[in-house]
Enzyme design. Structure first.
Site, PDB file in Angstrom:
ATOM      1  N   SER A 172       0.863  -1.196   0.000  1.00 13.56           N
ATOM      2  CA  SER A 172       0.000   0.000   0.000  1.00 13.56           C
ATOM      3  C   SER A 172       0.895   1.240   0.000  1.00 13.56           C
ATOM      4  CB  SER A 172      -0.886   0.003   1.243  1.00 13.56           C
ATOM      5  OG  SER A 172      -0.087   0.207   2.395  1.00 13.56           O
ATOM      6  N   ASP A 179      -1.084  -1.771  -3.986  1.00 11.82           N
ATOM      7  CA  ASP A 179      -2.446  -1.892  -3.460  1.00 11.82           C
ATOM      8  C   ASP A 179      -3.045  -0.490  -3.301  1.00 11.82           C
ATOM      9  OD1 ASP A 179      -4.631  -3.224  -2.343  1.00 11.82           O
ATOM     10  OD2 ASP A 179      -3.813  -3.145  -0.305  1.00 11.82           O
ATOM     11  N   GLY A 220     -10.779  -6.664   1.171  1.00 10.79           N
ATOM     12  CA  GLY A 220     -11.442  -6.771   2.474  1.00 10.79           C
ATOM     13  C   GLY A 220     -11.863  -8.194   2.787  1.00 10.79           C
ATOM     14  N   ILE A 260      -5.654 -10.079   1.513  1.00 10.16           N
ATOM     15  CA  ILE A 260      -5.607 -10.389   2.943  1.00 10.16           C
ATOM     16  C   ILE A 260      -4.539  -9.542   3.622  1.00 10.16           C
ATOM     17  CG2 ILE A 260      -5.113 -12.222   4.638  1.00 10.16           C
ATOM     18  CD1 ILE A 260      -6.093 -14.175   2.302  1.00 10.16           C
TER      19      ILE A 260
END
Ligand code: G3H
Ligand code: 13P
Ligand code: ZN
Length: 311
Positions: free
Chosen positions: A50, A82, A214, A257
């Site tokens: 991320s 991400d 999610g 995940i």
């Protein structure tokens, strides 16, 4: 083996009725735990970063750690951005060696989402990089932004064909009731996913890989260990594993995940300090943390994703 894109992984996963695990990584122990599990299970992997992870650990460190994991395991691994939110961030990751990026324009209008996603696709494809787009909006916490339930929205199946055609994306994240973080459903609420939406999307995009964000199950064992060792987590409820297995047997080829990794790691560290409060060598508490990540990922690969033996 060099880093791979997600193209071939998704083609095989779609045909084989399984999904690839996309695990969020922030440091060496997390990368080692995940990749050691995948090596033992001979599973393909997506390691995703991320923008928060990139700020925390530094782009170069993460790329080099993932390259080291490939050298150690010989596995096909894709390095994926991400929730990229700008063209510049995606470009920077593509230029810096990532093999896949997500451009998350889900908070923009349909037209603006298409325009932004198209711009990223053009640059990415010119560099051999695959792109994930998103339609619909998940609830929960994303990069310190909390999307409330009222701002969340399911994916409209009537929009997916136009979105994919106009953008040229390689995969599409959709919202069918999953959400980010450890609190996906309210206490007493029965977890439910809109499989009817997934079916409709599948009909409109035959053979096209779908992504579920999610998708942590918030495994009760880890929450219990955290709370038994001084933690204060309220009732945390995730996505039941049988629903994820069902999604993986349908068009879902990538399952994201992160929260489950965080819980497994935190449970090990809390338990360790409760049993050995005098320890102060990070190796003493990061070893069980890494071991928990490995155990968790093996469980996911074999019992949830079904991608063991598919590398
Ligand atoms: O969906 C978000 C992922 O769990 C990454 O979380 O932005 O806190 O690194 P982060
Ligand atoms: P979880 O919070 O359910 O692990 O979701 C992670 C995710 O979607 C990362 O993009
Ligand atoms: Zn996500």
């Amino acid at each position: 083996m060099p880093l791979v894109s997600t193209k071939e992984m998704f083609e095989k996963a779609y045909k084989g009725g399984y999904a690839i695990g996309a695990f969020n990584v922030n440091n060496m122990e997390i990368i080692q735990g995940i990749t050691e599990a995948a090596k033992e299970e001979n599973a393909p992997l997506i390691l995703q970063v991320s923008s928060g992870a990139r700020k925390y650990a530094n782009h170069t460190y993460l790329v080099k750690l993932v390259e080291a994991a490939i050298q150690e395991t010989g596995l096909p691994i894709a390095l994926h951005l991400d929730h990229g939110d700008t063209f510049e961030l995606c470009k920077s990751c593509i230029d810096g060696g990532f093999t896949s990026v997500m451009i998350d324009g889900s908070h923009h209008s349909f037209e603006d989402n298409i325009a932004l996603t198209r711009q990223v696709v053009e640059y990415a494809h010119a560099h051999g990089v695959t792109v994930e787009g998103e339609l619909g909006r998940l609830a929960g916490i994303e990069d310190a932004v909390n999307v409330s339930e009222k701002d969340a929205s399911y994916t409209d199946p009537d929009q997916v064909q136009e979105f994919v055609e106009k953008t040229g994306v390689d995969s599409l994240a959709i919202a069918i009731g999953t959400s980010h973080g450890a609190y996906k459903f309210k206490p007493g609420q029965k977890p439910q996913l809109r499989f009817d939406i997934l079916e409709e999307v599948e009909k409109r995009l035959p053979g096209f890989p779908i992504v579920l964000h999610g998708a942590s199950s918030v495994i009760p064992k880890y929450v219990d260990i955290i709370n038994a060792n001084g933690g204060r987590m309220p009732d945390a409820i995730g996505i039941p594993e049988d629903m994820l297995r069902k999604a993986a047997s349908m068009a879902v080829c990538k399952i994201n995940i992160d929260s489950d990794l965080r819980l497994a790691m935190t449970a090990a560290i809390r338990e360790h300090f409760n049993q050995a409060p005098d320890h102060f060598d990070p190796r003493q508490y990061l070893s069980p943390a890494r071991a928990n990540i490995k155990e968790l990922v093996k469980h996911k690969l074999v019992n949830v994703l079904g991608c063991n033996g598919k590398a």
